[in-house]
Design a protein around this motif. Structure first.
Motif, PDB file in Angstrom:
ATOM      1  N   ILE A 126       0.852  -1.200   0.000  1.00  0.00           N
ATOM      2  CA  ILE A 126       0.000   0.000   0.000  1.00  0.00           C
ATOM      3  C   ILE A 126       0.890   1.254   0.000  1.00  0.00           C
ATOM      4  N   GLN A 127       1.970   1.194   0.786  1.00  0.00           N
ATOM      5  CA  GLN A 127       2.879   2.350   0.849  1.00  0.00           C
ATOM      6  C   GLN A 127       3.489   2.632  -0.526  1.00  0.00           C
ATOM      7  N   THR A 128       3.855   1.567  -1.238  1.00  0.00           N
ATOM      8  CA  THR A 128       4.404   1.754  -2.595  1.00  0.00           C
ATOM      9  C   THR A 128       3.391   2.494  -3.463  1.00  0.00           C
ATOM     10  N   LEU A 129       2.117   2.119  -3.347  1.00  0.00           N
ATOM     11  CA  LEU A 129       1.090   2.740  -4.180  1.00  0.00           C
ATOM     12  C   LEU A 129       0.866   4.208  -3.789  1.00  0.00           C
ATOM     13  N   ILE A 130       0.962   4.491  -2.495  1.00  0.00           N
ATOM     14  CA  ILE A 130       0.823   5.898  -2.059  1.00  0.00           C
ATOM     15  C   ILE A 130       2.017   6.693  -2.605  1.00  0.00           C
ATOM     16  N   ARG A 147      -8.771   5.907 -11.568  1.00  0.00           N
ATOM     17  CA  ARG A 147      -8.431   6.690 -12.768  1.00  0.00           C
ATOM     18  C   ARG A 147      -6.944   6.626 -13.124  1.00  0.00           C
ATOM     19  N   ALA A 148      -6.119   6.341 -12.108  1.00  0.00           N
ATOM     20  CA  ALA A 148      -4.674   6.351 -12.352  1.00  0.00           C
ATOM     21  C   ALA A 148      -4.209   5.091 -13.072  1.00  0.00           C
ATOM     22  N   PHE A 149      -5.100   4.127 -13.219  1.00  0.00           N
ATOM     23  CA  PHE A 149      -4.699   2.870 -13.857  1.00  0.00           C
ATOM     24  C   PHE A 149      -5.490   2.698 -15.157  1.00  0.00           C
ATOM     25  N   GLN A 150      -4.815   3.048 -16.263  1.00  0.00           N
ATOM     26  CA  GLN A 150      -5.460   3.111 -17.583  1.00  0.00           C
ATOM     27  C   GLN A 150      -6.167   1.824 -17.995  1.00  0.00           C
ATOM     28  N   GLN A 151      -5.554   0.682 -17.674  1.00  0.00           N
ATOM     29  CA  GLN A 151      -6.106  -0.594 -18.178  1.00  0.00           C
ATOM     30  C   GLN A 151      -7.244  -1.127 -17.316  1.00  0.00           C
ATOM     31  N   TYR A 152      -7.715  -0.345 -16.340  1.00  0.00           N
ATOM     32  CA  TYR A 152      -8.756  -0.850 -15.445  1.00  0.00           C
ATOM     33  C   TYR A 152      -9.984  -1.294 -16.242  1.00  0.00           C
ATOM     34  N   GLY A 153     -10.501  -2.475 -15.945  1.00  0.00           N
ATOM     35  CA  GLY A 153     -11.724  -2.948 -16.608  1.00  0.00           C
ATOM     36  C   GLY A 153     -11.473  -3.947 -17.718  1.00  0.00           C
ATOM     37  N   GLN A 154     -10.194  -4.165 -18.062  1.00  0.00           N
ATOM     38  CA  GLN A 154      -9.900  -5.072 -19.195  1.00  0.00           C
ATOM     39  C   GLN A 154     -10.330  -6.508 -18.941  1.00  0.00           C
ATOM     40  N   LEU A 155     -10.138  -6.969 -17.722  1.00  0.00           N
ATOM     41  CA  LEU A 155     -10.450  -8.374 -17.430  1.00  0.00           C
ATOM     42  C   LEU A 155     -11.957  -8.614 -17.478  1.00  0.00           C
ATOM     43  N   SER A 156     -12.696  -7.738 -16.815  1.00  0.00           N
ATOM     44  CA  SER A 156     -14.145  -7.964 -16.718  1.00  0.00           C
ATOM     45  C   SER A 156     -14.894  -7.265 -17.841  1.00  0.00           C
ATOM     46  N   ILE A 216      -6.285  -6.440  -1.317  1.00  0.00           N
ATOM     47  CA  ILE A 216      -4.831  -6.252  -1.296  1.00  0.00           C
ATOM     48  C   ILE A 216      -4.092  -7.534  -0.873  1.00  0.00           C
ATOM     49  N   GLU A 217      -4.755  -8.380  -0.075  1.00  0.00           N
ATOM     50  CA  GLU A 217      -4.037  -9.556   0.451  1.00  0.00           C
ATOM     51  C   GLU A 217      -3.536 -10.473  -0.674  1.00  0.00           C
ATOM     52  N   CYS A 218      -4.377 -10.667  -1.702  1.00  0.00           N
ATOM     53  CA  CYS A 218      -3.982 -11.616  -2.751  1.00  0.00           C
ATOM     54  C   CYS A 218      -2.792 -11.065  -3.536  1.00  0.00           C
ATOM     55  N   SER A 219      -2.789  -9.741  -3.780  1.00  0.00           N
ATOM     56  CA  SER A 219      -1.644  -9.163  -4.493  1.00  0.00           C
ATOM     57  C   SER A 219      -0.378  -9.295  -3.659  1.00  0.00           C
ATOM     58  N   ALA A 220      -0.479  -8.937  -2.377  1.00  0.00           N
ATOM     59  CA  ALA A 220       0.720  -8.935  -1.526  1.00  0.00           C
ATOM     60  C   ALA A 220       1.269 -10.359  -1.353  1.00  0.00           C
ATOM     61  N   MET A 221       0.367 -11.319  -1.135  1.00  0.00           N
ATOM     62  CA  MET A 221       0.847 -12.676  -0.851  1.00  0.00           C
ATOM     63  C   MET A 221       1.303 -13.396  -2.117  1.00  0.00           C
ATOM     64  N   ILE A 248      -5.395  -6.833 -10.235  1.00  0.00           N
ATOM     65  CA  ILE A 248      -4.532  -6.451 -11.363  1.00  0.00           C
ATOM     66  C   ILE A 248      -4.088  -5.007 -11.194  1.00  0.00           C
ATOM     67  N   ALA A 249      -5.063  -4.124 -10.905  1.00  0.00           N
ATOM     68  CA  ALA A 249      -4.758  -2.686 -10.826  1.00  0.00           C
ATOM     69  C   ALA A 249      -3.692  -2.420  -9.769  1.00  0.00           C
ATOM     70  N   GLN A 250      -3.907  -2.936  -8.564  1.00  0.00           N
ATOM     71  CA  GLN A 250      -2.968  -2.591  -7.488  1.00  0.00           C
ATOM     72  C   GLN A 250      -1.604  -3.280  -7.685  1.00  0.00           C
ATOM     73  N   SER A 251      -1.585  -4.453  -8.291  1.00  0.00           N
ATOM     74  CA  SER A 251      -0.304  -5.138  -8.489  1.00  0.00           C
ATOM     75  C   SER A 251       0.495  -4.460  -9.598  1.00  0.00           C
ATOM     76  N   GLU A 252      -0.163  -4.229 -10.735  1.00  0.00           N
ATOM     77  CA  GLU A 252       0.579  -3.667 -11.876  1.00  0.00           C
ATOM     78  C   GLU A 252       0.948  -2.211 -11.631  1.00  0.00           C
ATOM     79  N   ALA A 253       0.105  -1.494 -10.881  1.00  0.00           N
ATOM     80  CA  ALA A 253       0.452  -0.103 -10.557  1.00  0.00           C
ATOM     81  C   ALA A 253       1.699  -0.070  -9.674  1.00  0.00           C
TER      82      ALA A 253
END
Ligand code: AMP
Ligand code: ZN
Length: 460
Positions: A126-130, A147-156, A216-221, A248-253
């Motif tokens: 989370i700190q990295t993202l901040i 809004r900061a993650f352009q590819q948001y929505g691609q999967l769904s 966030i847990e799945c991305s971090a772990m 996807i958004a939080q990991s790739e960002a």
């Protein structure tokens, strides 16, 4: 290596699966341990289990992580109702989950991380993202800036236009809830500031006391154990949005690398056309299945009998049909000698079509159909019996079918067939006959209970 093909929700294509590293890394979203898992959840875990077995057979060397969600709104709420600490409460359901998995012959993951044991990893992410401007703090909570993650929505498949409109409409709004639908896309929560309802469940963080949001847990772990890019990530269809989209958004960002190469989603188990879920209260647990006189093996067969990309409607009749099919396989396997080799056959001679169906987007119903077609027409002779035993054994492993008879759980065939006749009489509104049969069954020591999707038979 044979050609394994799977439908990838990200590319919307049937993709050929390749391994690029030493291991093929796999992450499955695991259970939220606030209740006994229902058989809908197990449909997902069973399909994932067959996938792992095939990856192993095909030499992909899978390295599998499946998490345990042991802190969220529901675990906190229900542990308080039960007047137990969060850890005592979630331990109970984690154990039940493990027991059910082993009854269903689901292979254990290589790594099984819990959210509460990885708070520091989640805070770090989370700190990295901040720090890079894709997350912000507000009133002690932290949100991801969609809004900061352009590819948001691609999967769904949320189109950019749809997304922009929704973001404009929801400007200033944020989602503090972990679960929400596609119409409420907005900035989602990464860290939740401590609230009085959380009781003693909180951790210190640079933003004050609180706890992580669910996504966030799945991305971090997964990053911690499997690296920045995972080969394959799977879960039930309901997780595609928002959970996986947010992952996807939080990991790739954070990493600027692709998060997942292949996304696999399993369609739901339904009861009378409605999703089986804890919140709708229309669910069966493994205990209900056993009370109805069916074995976990029969349930495994039943839940695997539909294609994983199609919803599967569960009824007691479908379970009964699965039980009968399983018995036929048991009878067949009893005629076979012990397998000499536990290796996958190099060249299939009899059951190759059945195996091929599995490699072709995990077509388990076609595989089962091909097995029955073949075994009904082959005669077991001394010169082929060992080859058939090896091929059948490989398929048995791939499907995870345990074919030993379980006499103690068996309801006699005449009782089953009487119960079925009663059910059909009832459906035809012939209540006189259905009541007569019920009384006859009761006098023989069997209780029939009707339920949403059929009936159950239990011993008196
Ligand atoms: P949960 O414990 O609710 O987080 O769910 C655990 C797993 O079960 C997730 O992969 C869900 O997508 C999946 N799941 C939940 N309900 C169903 C259902 N009715 N059929 C199939 N999978 C489901
Ligand atoms: Zn997850």
């Amino acid at each position: 290596m044979n050609k394994l093909i799977l439908y990838n929700t990200l590319t919307k294509n049937l993709d050929q699966i390749t391994r690029v590293g030493e291991h093929f890394t796999v992450y499955f979203c695991g259970p939220t341990v606030y209740n006994r898992a229902h058989i809908g959840n197990f449909r997902t875990y069973l399909v994932e289990d067959v996938l792992v077995r095939i990856l192993k057979l095909e030499g992909y060397k899978p390295l599998v992580a499946r998490n345990i969600t042991d802190v969220d709104d529901k675990t906190i709420r229900d542990s308080q109702k039960a007047e137990l600490s969060l850890s005592k409460f979630t331990e109970r359901y984690t154990k039940l989950f493990h027991d059910d998995c082993s009854a269903l012959n689901i292979l254990s993951p290589d790594i099984e991380p819990c959210a509460t044991e990885h708070i520091a990893d989640q805070i770090k992410l989370i700190q990295t993202l901040i720090d890079n401007g894709t997350a912000y703090v507000s009133d002690g909570s932290v949100y991801f800036r969609v809004r900061a993650f352009q590819q948001y929505g691609q999967l769904s498949n949320i189109s950019n236009r749809e997304l922009q409109t929704q973001l404009v409409d929801s400007a200033g709004k944020r989602n503090l809830a972990d679960e929400y639908d596609r119409d409420s896309v907005s900035d989602f929560v990464l860290w939740k500031a401590r609230k009085p309802e959380d009781g003693e469940v909180f951790w210190d963080s640079p933003w004050g006391e609180g706890r992580p949001g669910w996504h966030i847990e799945c991305s971090a772990m997964s990053m911690k154990y499997l690296g920045h890019t995972i080969d394959l990530h799977a879960g039930g269809m309901d997780l595609c949005f928002p959970h996986h989209e947010n992952e996807i958004a939080q990991s790739e960002a954070a990493t600027h690398e692709p998060f997942v190469r292949y996304w696999v989603h399993i369609a739901h188990l339904m009861v009378n056309g409605t999703k089986m879920s804890k919140s709708l209260g229309n669910m069966y647990s493994l205990e209900d299945i056993s009370d109805a006189g069916f074995s976990p093996e029969a349930l495994r067969y039943c839940l695997l009998s539909g294609h994983y990309r199609q919803p599967l409607n569960f009824t007691m009749n479908s379970l009964s049909a699965a039980n009968n099919a399983l018995k036929k396989l048991q009878t067949f396997s009893e005629k076979l000698p012990e397998r000499k080799s536990h290796e996958k056959p190099e060249h299939w001679q009899f059951l190759g079509d059945a195996y091929q169906a599995l490699l072709n987007d995990l077509n388990i119903p076609l595989c089962l159909g091909n097995i029955f077609k073949t075994i009904s027409k082959i005669s077991l002779k001394s010169d082929n019996i060992e080859i058939i035993a090896q091929e059948f054994g490989t398929l048995q492993y791939a499907l995870g079918l345990q074919l030993k008879q379980r006499a103690e759980l068996d309801i006699p065939d005449n009782i089953r067939s009487l119960a079925q006749t009663r059910w059909e009489a009832k459906l035809q509104k012939n209540y006189k006959l259905s009541d007569e049969i019920r009384l006859k069954l009761e006098s023989d020591g069997w209780i029939i209970k009707d339920s949403a999707s059929g009936y159950t038979i239990t011993k008196r």
